[in-house]
Design a protein around this motif. Structure first.
Motif, PDB file in Angstrom:
ATOM      1  N   LEU A  88       1.114   7.072  -6.543  1.00  0.00           N
ATOM      2  CA  LEU A  88       0.054   8.066  -6.750  1.00  0.00           C
ATOM      3  C   LEU A  88       0.571   9.479  -6.524  1.00  0.00           C
ATOM      4  CD1 LEU A  88      -3.184   6.556  -5.158  1.00  0.00           C
ATOM      5  CD2 LEU A  88      -2.682   6.910  -7.570  1.00  0.00           C
ATOM      6  N   GLU A  89       1.351   9.655  -5.451  1.00  0.00           N
ATOM      7  CA  GLU A  89       1.918  10.975  -5.164  1.00  0.00           C
ATOM      8  C   GLU A  89       2.834  11.426  -6.298  1.00  0.00           C
ATOM      9  OE1 GLU A  89       3.760  10.637  -1.346  1.00  0.00           O
ATOM     10  OE2 GLU A  89       1.839  10.542  -0.302  1.00  0.00           O
ATOM     11  N   ALA A 104      -0.212  14.379   0.816  1.00  0.00           N
ATOM     12  CA  ALA A 104      -0.386  12.973   0.520  1.00  0.00           C
ATOM     13  C   ALA A 104      -1.847  12.621   0.291  1.00  0.00           C
ATOM     14  CB  ALA A 104       0.180  12.118   1.662  1.00  0.00           C
ATOM     15  N   VAL A 105      -2.041  11.648  -0.566  1.00  0.00           N
ATOM     16  CA  VAL A 105      -3.390  11.174  -0.858  1.00  0.00           C
ATOM     17  C   VAL A 105      -3.943  10.477   0.353  1.00  0.00           C
ATOM     18  CG1 VAL A 105      -4.744   9.670  -2.352  1.00  0.00           C
ATOM     19  CG2 VAL A 105      -2.792  10.915  -3.295  1.00  0.00           C
ATOM     20  N   ALA A 154       0.837  -1.201   0.000  1.00  0.00           N
ATOM     21  CA  ALA A 154       0.000   0.000   0.000  1.00  0.00           C
ATOM     22  C   ALA A 154       0.872   1.251   0.000  1.00  0.00           C
ATOM     23  CB  ALA A 154      -0.922  -0.006   1.214  1.00  0.00           C
ATOM     24  N   LEU A 177       0.735   4.224  -2.752  1.00  0.00           N
ATOM     25  CA  LEU A 177       0.505   5.635  -2.422  1.00  0.00           C
ATOM     26  C   LEU A 177       1.662   6.514  -2.912  1.00  0.00           C
ATOM     27  CD1 LEU A 177      -1.073   5.308   1.132  1.00  0.00           C
ATOM     28  CD2 LEU A 177      -2.222   5.893  -1.027  1.00  0.00           C
TER      29      LEU A 177
END
Length: 107
Positions: A94-95, A105-106, A87, A91
């Motif tokens: 994605l960032e 941060a998401v 995970a 993430l």
């Protein structure tokens, strides 16, 4: 697989055909909103069962979502994707893609 369920009559006035109960249950045609598509193919009448989509799943069949599904399939086929092993790695990817740092941060 083929299974013979016997013969059924056709009402001459309106063309109504009764599909045997076993077949209706097997294909969900005993549910509200179920329909049968009628196709003429090589001298045969082919009935293809279609069950109405539940309202909670209708979004999936919207024009926009189906376009997004086709785009995602094309990206996958072309190798345009990233695998993540955790995970945290997901993430971080994605960032990186959104240009957001740790402070944004998401969630």
């Amino acid at each position: 697989m083929e299974k013979h369920l016997g013969f059924v009559g056709v009402q001459p006035r309106n063309g109504t055909v009764t599909i045997p109960a076993e077949a209706r249950r097997a294909f969900g045609l005993d549910k509200a909103g179920a329909q049968v598509e009628v196709i003429i193919r090589d001298g045969e009448i082919v009935l293809v069962p279609h069950v109405a989509v539940p309202a909670s799943e209708a979004w999936f069949w919207s024009r926009g979502h189906q376009a997004a599904e086709r785009e995602a399939d094309a990206d996958l086929a072309a190798g345009r994707y990233t695998d993540s092993d955790s995970a945290a790695e997901f993430l971080a990817d994605l960032e990186r893609l959104t240009g957001k740092g740790d402070s944004e941060a998401v969630a």
